[in-house]
Design an enzyme around this catalytic site. Structure first.
Site, PDB file in Angstrom:
ATOM      1  N   ASP A   1       0.886  -1.161   0.000  1.00  0.00           N
ATOM      2  CA  ASP A   1       0.000   0.000   0.000  1.00  0.00           C
ATOM      3  C   ASP A   1       0.925   1.212   0.000  1.00  0.00           C
ATOM      4  O   ASP A   1       1.449   1.598   1.049  1.00  0.00           O
ATOM      5  CB  ASP A   1      -0.893  -0.012   1.239  1.00  0.00           C
ATOM      6  CG  ASP A   1      -1.815   1.194   1.288  1.00  0.00           C
ATOM      7  OD1 ASP A   1      -2.285   1.636   0.224  1.00  0.00           O
ATOM      8  OD2 ASP A   1      -2.071   1.691   2.398  1.00  0.00           O
TER       9      ASP A   1
ATOM     10  N   ASP B   1      -2.431   0.870   7.400  1.00  0.00           N
ATOM     11  CA  ASP B   1      -1.629   0.744   6.179  1.00  0.00           C
ATOM     12  C   ASP B   1      -1.201  -0.700   5.946  1.00  0.00           C
ATOM     13  O   ASP B   1      -1.184  -1.177   4.809  1.00  0.00           O
ATOM     14  CB  ASP B   1      -0.407   1.660   6.233  1.00  0.00           C
ATOM     15  CG  ASP B   1      -0.794   3.129   6.220  1.00  0.00           C
ATOM     16  OD1 ASP B   1      -1.535   3.529   5.303  1.00  0.00           O
ATOM     17  OD2 ASP B   1      -0.356   3.868   7.114  1.00  0.00           O
TER      18      ASP B   1
ATOM     19  N   GLU C   1      -1.413  -1.352  -4.953  1.00  0.00           N
ATOM     20  CA  GLU C   1      -2.627  -0.596  -5.243  1.00  0.00           C
ATOM     21  C   GLU C   1      -2.408   0.280  -6.469  1.00  0.00           C
ATOM     22  O   GLU C   1      -1.372   0.915  -6.616  1.00  0.00           O
ATOM     23  CB  GLU C   1      -2.999   0.268  -4.040  1.00  0.00           C
ATOM     24  CG  GLU C   1      -4.327   0.978  -4.193  1.00  0.00           C
ATOM     25  CD  GLU C   1      -4.730   1.692  -2.931  1.00  0.00           C
ATOM     26  OE1 GLU C   1      -5.405   1.074  -2.099  1.00  0.00           O
ATOM     27  OE2 GLU C   1      -4.353   2.865  -2.775  1.00  0.00           O
TER      28      GLU C   1
END
Length: 178
Positions: A7, A137, A65
């Site tokens: 991420d 996160d 992502e």
């Protein structure tokens, strides 16, 4: 098979490592904390952190992502640069790179493409049988790795590609796993 999910962020980059040999199994997760003001040094830290994780856990595939448009263009650019640094690191280590949109990850993990971070944390904890929820996160990174694991097994429903405006007046988004 070990999957590394990332991420990306210019201040905090979450990571999640899972083993998907049979049922997804938690291996590790955490955050790469990036300090300082110099962008080049921050990007170097993202690269070094991801490189260290690859060396330590020896993943066979890498998932990250996909970029989304943020309200703040400067933040979106910094996020994209951190993301690029992580992708280049994975590519330099010979890992296949797979990208997933945030809505796609939320849909795969919670069944709701608009899920809140707390819902992601809760579902990651349940899916990986964790005793406590990981930091946000790290949970997002684990969710990205899980989403890729589901995609590899053919369990990820992919929305058909659509063109035109949605009922809310926005553009349809394309969701296609790599």
């Amino acid at each position: 098979m070990i999957l590394l999910g990332i991420d990306p962020g210019s201040r905090v980059t979450g990571y999640g490592v899972i083993d998907v040999a049979a049922k997804p199994r938690y291996v590790a997760s955490g955050c790469i904390r990036i300090e300082g003001e110099d962008l080049a040094q921050k990007l170097a830290r993202v690269y070094a952190g991801v490189s260290e994780l690859i060396g330590l856990y020896r993943p066979t595939e890498f998932a990250i992502e996909r970029v989304f448009m943020a309200k703040n263009a400067d933040s979106a650019l910094k996020l994209g640069q951190a993301r690029g640094s992580a992708i280049v690191c994975a590519a330099n280590h010979g890992l296949p790179v797979h990208e997933y949109a945030a809505r796609q990850v939320k849909q795969a993990i919670t069944g709701n493409g608009g899920a809140e971070k707390s819902q992601i944390q809760h579902m990651v904890m349940a899916l990986l049988s964790l005793d406590a929820p990981p930091p946000a996160d790290a949970a997002d990174a684990l969710a990205i790795a899980l989403t890729h694991g589901y995609a590899r097994q053919g369990l990820l429903a992919v929305a058909p590609k659509r063109r035109g405006k949605s009922s809310r007046g926005g553009r349809w988004r394309d969701f296609r796993p790599e």
